[in-house]
Scaffold this active site. Structure first.
Site, PDB file in Angstrom:
ATOM      1  N   SER A  42      87.732  51.590 -41.221  1.00 17.92           N
ATOM      2  CA  SER A  42      88.363  52.837 -41.407  1.00 17.92           C
ATOM      3  C   SER A  42      89.167  52.291 -42.648  1.00 17.92           C
ATOM      4  O   SER A  42      89.015  51.128 -43.757  1.00 17.92           O
ATOM      5  CB  SER A  42      88.923  53.127 -40.495  1.00 17.92           C
ATOM      6  OG  SER A  42      90.086  52.268 -40.333  1.00 17.92           O
ATOM      7  N   ASP A  43      89.747  53.551 -42.798  1.00 14.00           N
ATOM      8  CA  ASP A  43      90.583  53.966 -44.100  1.00 14.00           C
ATOM      9  C   ASP A  43      91.450  52.264 -44.489  1.00 14.00           C
ATOM     10  O   ASP A  43      91.867  51.931 -44.720  1.00 14.00           O
ATOM     11  CB  ASP A  43      90.818  55.258 -44.939  1.00 14.00           C
ATOM     12  CG  ASP A  43      89.658  56.247 -45.223  1.00 14.00           C
ATOM     13  OD1 ASP A  43      89.169  55.117 -45.823  1.00 14.00           O
ATOM     14  OD2 ASP A  43      90.429  57.216 -44.882  1.00 14.00           O
ATOM     15  N   CYS A  44      92.399  52.694 -42.997  1.00  9.15           N
ATOM     16  CA  CYS A  44      93.590  52.093 -42.383  1.00  9.15           C
ATOM     17  C   CYS A  44      93.108  50.366 -42.344  1.00  9.15           C
ATOM     18  O   CYS A  44      94.131  49.439 -42.500  1.00  9.15           O
ATOM     19  CB  CYS A  44      94.349  52.231 -41.771  1.00  9.15           C
ATOM     20  SG  CYS A  44      92.762  53.289 -40.449  1.00  9.15           S
ATOM     21  N   TYR A  45      91.831  50.068 -41.560  1.00  9.35           N
ATOM     22  CA  TYR A  45      91.251  48.931 -41.379  1.00  9.35           C
ATOM     23  C   TYR A  45      89.986  48.203 -42.291  1.00  9.35           C
ATOM     24  O   TYR A  45      88.640  48.685 -41.200  1.00  9.35           O
ATOM     25  CB  TYR A  45      90.824  48.537 -40.422  1.00  9.35           C
ATOM     26  CG  TYR A  45      92.551  48.630 -39.085  1.00  9.35           C
ATOM     27  CD1 TYR A  45      93.061  48.011 -39.316  1.00  9.35           C
ATOM     28  CD2 TYR A  45      93.036  49.362 -38.690  1.00  9.35           C
ATOM     29  CE1 TYR A  45      94.477  47.696 -38.675  1.00  9.35           C
ATOM     30  CE2 TYR A  45      93.677  49.529 -37.809  1.00  9.35           C
ATOM     31  CZ  TYR A  45      95.100  49.034 -37.895  1.00  9.35           C
ATOM     32  OH  TYR A  45      95.801  48.959 -37.054  1.00  9.35           O
ATOM     33  N   PRO A  46      89.660  48.260 -43.588  1.00  9.96           N
ATOM     34  CA  PRO A  46      88.517  48.534 -44.231  1.00  9.96           C
ATOM     35  C   PRO A  46      87.505  46.852 -44.043  1.00  9.96           C
ATOM     36  O   PRO A  46      86.630  46.774 -44.252  1.00  9.96           O
ATOM     37  CB  PRO A  46      89.673  48.553 -45.249  1.00  9.96           C
ATOM     38  CG  PRO A  46      91.059  48.037 -45.783  1.00  9.96           C
ATOM     39  CD  PRO A  46      91.143  47.940 -44.336  1.00  9.96           C
TER      40      PRO A  46
END
Lengths: 413, 128
Positions: A42-46
């Site tokens: 995800s954007d926060c956990y790429p």
């Protein structure tokens, strides 16, 4: 990132010989474990993949949370069927070949405080060598029937591999052996009495695991004293009984705890809240009931006596479109089975013979009230395709074939 | 005393055990026999006084013989003395002694029931 690991979870590549419990034992023994993780990203956990090797000290926290521990007592197990069963109660030999039981009996914490005069939410406990706490009553907690359980938690980083052992029950799955101890102060007369409990005061049923129903029948009530004697009389037969949990280790937990209490390292605590006095331990409700043998079997079964000629049996098979004929005694009791293959063999052999000479005497049978899953398992285990259905007196009341099972599946789709 | 014979599969065509019994006159009890396409194992109970004679009679016939002195090998670090091996043993090799599981020598027939029955995987057969 939080990681959840179940003790009874089998390994994807090593199966049940290495489960979650084995990972826990490895970590507590100071071994390094390999971790592979995958995520959606995800954007926060790429990061989508992770590979690392970890020891217990590399984790910020390692907390054990056990939803059901320290059963007050547990049903003993035996097996009346004619095959060896591999269960969570260990290997159960056929024809009541042995009895397995579990639990420490007189050393069990709840058996020493069945009214929960001391044990409650927040009670400090010994959990695999570490300080731990009772979180509340456990799942399947059933105090009215003396089957209470505890939900407990403890700091895994302080646990000792002496009191935490991974196990594998053959053809069942992984499990975890855990040392739990609760020191109980004698605060009142009732606790004085209850902590004086003896093995003979704690009774359990010996349950027949050979009956494949959820409400397995009890064969006999026995006490832990009877079980620990090593021999139980079942229907006139002396059956060897042995435990699955270690009484030696239970004693070691008790003496380790005693030492800690005496040194002032383990302090007793008053419970924050009492445990539930009521509980429930019902089997899960099944809204989609699976049919029993009686629901699919055919009732128009033709059976024969063992004195008829092979030719006559062949005619019956042809006219009735059966592949199997149960052979019965004069009283209608099952004695054997004849298949079209048996008849072909006899005819090819050229000798005129009686059914009794060519039938298979070791015949598998089903009961009308058994779930069809059990019949399917018998078919698969013994590579057969049909079985007579018998009543309690072993009289033939129907026939179940693999065709019945496959048409059932076809209807469901 | 218990002897374990290692036989070549072809040996089932000859009455080896019978001929040894006739030659030695020993009261031999066959406790286990398993023979497949590649190997065969037979466990015999033999009276102590005839044991040496029986061993030699088998060796003379080209059969490998081993005296079964240790029942099973146990990893003492793994064993928690739970007792799962006690009631499943067909010959009663294991028993509790002050809640410690002890094994009696001379009873084991190397069937392996305890090996798979041990939840801690602490047991191994002597010869495997």
């Amino acid at each position: 990132m939080d990681l959840f690991l179940g003790a009874t979870q089998p390994s994807e590549d090593r199966g049940m010989e290495y489960g979650g419990a084995h990972v826990m034992e490895d970590l507590i023994s100071g071994k390094q474990i390999d971790v592979e993780a995958f995520g959606a990203g995800s954007d926060c956990y790429p990061q989508m993949e992770l590979e690392t090797s970890l020891r217990l000290e590399d984790f910020n926290q390692a907390i054990m949370v056990n939803p059901r521990n320290a059963y007050q007592r547990y049903n003993a197990a035996s097996n009346s069927s004619d095959r060896t069963m591999h269960t969570y109660m260990g290997t159960l030999l056929p024809r009541l070949g042995n009895i397995h039981y579990s639990g420490a009996g007189l050393l069990n914490p709840i058996s020493n405080d069945p009214n929960f005069d001391y044990i409650g939410i927040g009670t400090r406990i010994f959990l695999a060598g570490a300080p731990g706490f009772v979180m509340g009553s456990g799942t399947q907690h059933n105090p009215e029937n003396n089957f209470s359980t505890l939900m407990v938690t403890g700091d895994m980083k302080k646990m000792s591999s002496r009191f935490l052992r991974a196990a594998t029950f053959h053809k069942y799955g992984p499990s975890l052996y855990l040392g739990i101890g609760i020191p109980i102060p004698v605060l009142n007369e009732r606790l004085a009495k209850s902590t004086a409990v003896r093995d003979r005061d704690i009774s359990v049923p010996i349950v027949d695991y050979g009956v494949a129903r959820r409400d397995r029948p009890a064969l006999k009530m026995v006490s832990y004293e009877d079980l620990k004697s090593g021999v139980i009389d079942l229907y006139g037969k002396e059956v060897s009984a042995s435990s699955l949990s270690s009484f030696l280790m239970a004693r070691e937990v008790a003496s380790a705890l005693k030492e800690q209490v005496e040194k002032g390292e383990f302090l007793l605590s008053a419970a924050v809240e009492p445990l539930h006095r009521l509980g429930s331990s019902r089997p899960m409700k099944q809204t989609k009931e699976s049919p029993n043998v009686v629901d699919v079997m055919s009732r128009d079964v033709v059976s024969v006596g063992e004195d008829i000629e092979v030719e006559e049996a062949a005619k019956l098979i042809v006219s009735g479109h059966f592949d199997h004929l149960p052979v019965v005694s004069r009283e209608g009791k099952l004695m054997g089975i004849i298949t079209t293959w048996d008849i072909s063999k006899a005819v090819a052999g050229g000798k005129p013979s009686r059914i009794g000479d060519i039938m298979t005497r070791r015949v598998y049978s089903a009961r009308a009230d058994e779930p069809i899953e059990l019949a399917a398992r018998t078919f698969e285990t013994h590579s057969i395709s049909a079985m007579p259905v018998v009543d309690r007196e072993n009289k033939v009341i129907g026939m179940i074939t693999s065709n019945h099972l496959s048409s059932l599946l076809a209807r469901r789709r | 005393m218990k002897l374990m014979l290692h036989v070549a599969p072809g040996i089932v065509r000859y009455p080896v055990v019978a001929s040894v019994i006739l030659e030695t006159g020993a009261l031999v009890n066959i406790e286990r026999a398993s023979i497949d396409a590649v190997s065969g194992e037979i466990v015999l109970e033999v009276p102590a006084e005839k044991c040496q004679e029986v061993i030699e009679a088998f060796q003379k016939r080209g059969v490998k013989v081993m005296l079964l002195e240790i029942p099973v090998v146990r990893d003492e670090n793994e064993c928690v003395h739970c007792g799962a091996c006690v009631s499943i043993c067909p010959t009663g090799t294991f028993r509790f002694e002050d809640w410690r599981v002890v094994a009696d020598s001379g009873k084991c027939i190397q069937c392996g029931a305890c090996v798979v029955g041990c939840p801690q995987r602490a047991l191994k057969l002597v010869l495997k």
